[in-house]
Design a protein around this motif. Structure first.
Motif, PDB file in Angstrom:
ATOM      1  N   UNK A  19       0.706  -1.127   0.117  1.00  0.00           N
ATOM      2  CA  UNK A  19       0.019  -0.088  -0.171  1.00  0.00           C
ATOM      3  C   UNK A  19       1.075   1.310   0.091  1.00  0.00           C
ATOM      4  N   UNK A  20       2.004   1.354   0.841  1.00  0.00           N
ATOM      5  CA  UNK A  20       2.769   2.392   0.958  1.00  0.00           C
ATOM      6  C   UNK A  20       3.398   3.245  -0.317  1.00  0.00           C
ATOM      7  N   UNK A  21       3.974   2.469  -1.205  1.00  0.00           N
ATOM      8  CA  UNK A  21       4.400   3.289  -2.521  1.00  0.00           C
ATOM      9  C   UNK A  21       3.446   3.608  -3.149  1.00  0.00           C
ATOM     10  N   UNK A  22       2.289   2.833  -3.510  1.00  0.00           N
ATOM     11  CA  UNK A  22       1.309   3.145  -4.402  1.00  0.00           C
ATOM     12  C   UNK A  22       0.498   4.692  -3.942  1.00  0.00           C
ATOM     13  N   UNK A  23       0.121   4.683  -2.434  1.00  0.00           N
ATOM     14  CA  UNK A  23      -0.465   5.746  -2.031  1.00  0.00           C
ATOM     15  C   UNK A  23       0.588   6.931  -2.090  1.00  0.00           C
ATOM     16  N   UNK A  24       1.632   6.671  -1.679  1.00  0.00           N
ATOM     17  CA  UNK A  24       2.612   7.945  -1.539  1.00  0.00           C
ATOM     18  C   UNK A  24       2.857   8.416  -3.302  1.00  0.00           C
ATOM     19  N   UNK A  25       2.760   7.458  -4.029  1.00  0.00           N
ATOM     20  CA  UNK A  25       2.905   8.080  -5.700  1.00  0.00           C
ATOM     21  C   UNK A  25       1.421   8.722  -6.110  1.00  0.00           C
ATOM     22  N   UNK A  26       0.475   8.279  -5.468  1.00  0.00           N
ATOM     23  CA  UNK A  26      -0.899   8.973  -5.941  1.00  0.00           C
ATOM     24  C   UNK A  26      -0.940  10.509  -5.172  1.00  0.00           C
ATOM     25  N   UNK A  27      -0.504  10.186  -3.885  1.00  0.00           N
ATOM     26  CA  UNK A  27      -0.577  11.503  -3.032  1.00  0.00           C
ATOM     27  C   UNK A  27       0.391  12.659  -3.555  1.00  0.00           C
ATOM     28  N   UNK A  28       1.560  12.253  -4.213  1.00  0.00           N
ATOM     29  CA  UNK A  28       2.640  13.240  -4.647  1.00  0.00           C
ATOM     30  C   UNK A  28       2.068  13.539  -5.998  1.00  0.00           C
ATOM     31  N   UNK A  29       1.289  12.957  -6.536  1.00  0.00           N
ATOM     32  CA  UNK A  29       0.828  13.498  -8.039  1.00  0.00           C
ATOM     33  C   UNK A  29      -0.695  14.191  -7.576  1.00  0.00           C
ATOM     34  N   UNK A  30      -1.049  14.110  -6.321  1.00  0.00           N
ATOM     35  CA  UNK A  30      -2.286  14.811  -6.086  1.00  0.00           C
ATOM     36  C   UNK A  30      -3.597  14.471  -6.606  1.00  0.00           C
ATOM     37  N   UNK A  31      -3.283  13.030  -6.694  1.00  0.00           N
ATOM     38  CA  UNK A  31      -4.594  12.004  -7.117  1.00  0.00           C
ATOM     39  C   UNK A  31      -5.157  11.623  -6.004  1.00  0.00           C
ATOM     40  N   UNK A  32      -6.275  12.115  -5.323  1.00  0.00           N
ATOM     41  CA  UNK A  32      -6.528  11.777  -4.214  1.00  0.00           C
ATOM     42  C   UNK A  32      -7.614  10.428  -4.389  1.00  0.00           C
ATOM     43  N   UNK A  33      -8.404  10.460  -5.655  1.00  0.00           N
ATOM     44  CA  UNK A  33      -9.055   9.359  -6.043  1.00  0.00           C
ATOM     45  C   UNK A  33      -8.433   8.043  -5.977  1.00  0.00           C
ATOM     46  N   UNK A  34      -7.002   8.203  -6.500  1.00  0.00           N
ATOM     47  CA  UNK A  34      -6.351   6.889  -6.919  1.00  0.00           C
ATOM     48  C   UNK A  34      -5.667   6.460  -5.298  1.00  0.00           C
ATOM     49  N   UNK A  35      -5.414   7.417  -4.541  1.00  0.00           N
ATOM     50  CA  UNK A  35      -4.691   7.130  -3.357  1.00  0.00           C
ATOM     51  C   UNK A  35      -5.744   6.211  -2.477  1.00  0.00           C
ATOM     52  N   UNK A  36      -7.162   6.856  -2.533  1.00  0.00           N
ATOM     53  CA  UNK A  36      -8.411   6.459  -1.852  1.00  0.00           C
ATOM     54  C   UNK A  36      -8.715   5.077  -2.271  1.00  0.00           C
TER      55      UNK A  36
END
Length: 273
Positions: free
Chosen positions: A68-85
């Motif tokens: 979970x960590x790297x994918x959430x981090x990448x999505x968060x860094x890109x500002x993609x809140x839906x993807x992180x969610x």
């Protein structure tokens, strides 16, 4: 001479609480060992065998946290809140599904599992009791793993640290109360751990989906097959690596169990220390 970097403070902000979490997590097993050891040698031996069997299921699904960590981090860094969610929700769904399935397998197969572990006659009954109860914590434990991974993805390692400390404190308070106060013995140790883990799981669910939901930008979305695929795809290497590591520890406990109750009890104390 090492040169200081502009990132040193940021690295320390993330790394130090993460290190604290690594220290806090094993405290639950250490506390159980300390209290159960005062009940008797067979119970301590039973704890060793049951914990080793339980650990196989837990460590095999450790990828939920690190996946979970790297994918959430990448999505968060890109500002993609839906993807992180979506990735966080996928992780939580996977945690519940795998936890329930693993719990059912452990409870249904407790006899053959203990036979495979080489549990002696005086260890089988208390080990069965402990393992059957402790198995109820598996869904909670996997939810906690996802919670750790999600918050690390948001570069927040303090929140998981506080949750880990809370789990340890709950277990520390309940162990003597249930083991000695209510005279539940090794079953009390198992219930203390189960309750503590579910408190931790509840805390992470509340933090992710209620208290910090808006701050983290977590949306109420449905995960897709692709989300589950990425999560499990990232986990295969970790599963193989962890399986090899856990196999060594489990075999050591199984060998100790075959040498007798006193030996496996001593192994449990030494392993926790």
């Amino acid at each position: 001479m090492m040169r200081r970097s502009e990132f040193d403070r940021e690295i320390s902000r993330i790394a130090i609480p993460a290190l604290g979490t690594l220290v806090a997590d094993p405290v639950v097993s250490l506390v159980d060992t300390a209290f159960v050891g005062r009940i008797g040698v067979p119970e301590l031996g039973a704890l060793a065998v049951a914990t080793a069997a339980f650990g196989v299921a837990f460590f095999l699904f450790n990828f939920l946290s690190y996946g979970v960590t790297p994918y959430v981090a990448n999505a968060h860094a890109a500002g993609d809140t839906q993807r992180a969610s979506q990735l966080i929700i996928a992780g939580l769904f996977a945690a519940v599904a795998l936890g329930v399935a693993s719990s059912a397998i452990l409870i249904a197969g407790v006899g053959p599992i203990l036979d495979l572990m080489g549990a002696t006659a005086d260890v089988v009954v208390p080990a069965s009791t402990y393992l059957e109860i402790r198995a109820l914590a598996l869904p909670a434990l996997l939810i906690v793993l996802v919670g750790h991974g999600a918050f690390r993805g948001y570069q927040d390692t303090k929140t998981p640290l506080w949750v880990s400390i809370g789990i340890s404190v709950v277990n520390l308070v309940l162990d003597p109360l249930l083991i000695y106060g209510l005279d539940w013995g090794i079953a009390g140790a198992a219930w203390a751990t189960v309750i503590a883990q579910w408190v931790g799981a509840g805390a992470f669910l509340w933090l992710l989906l209620v208290r910090n939901r808006e701050d983290l930008g977590i949306e109420r979305v449905r995960p897709t097959r692709r989300d589950f695929g990425k999560l499990f795809g990232a986990g295969w290497a970790l599963i193989v690596r962890t399986a090899a590591l856990v196999l060594a520890f489990t075999m050591a406990t199984a060998v100790a169990a075959r040498l007798g109750t006193v030996v496996v009890a001593a192994h449990q104390v030494a392993f926790q220390l």
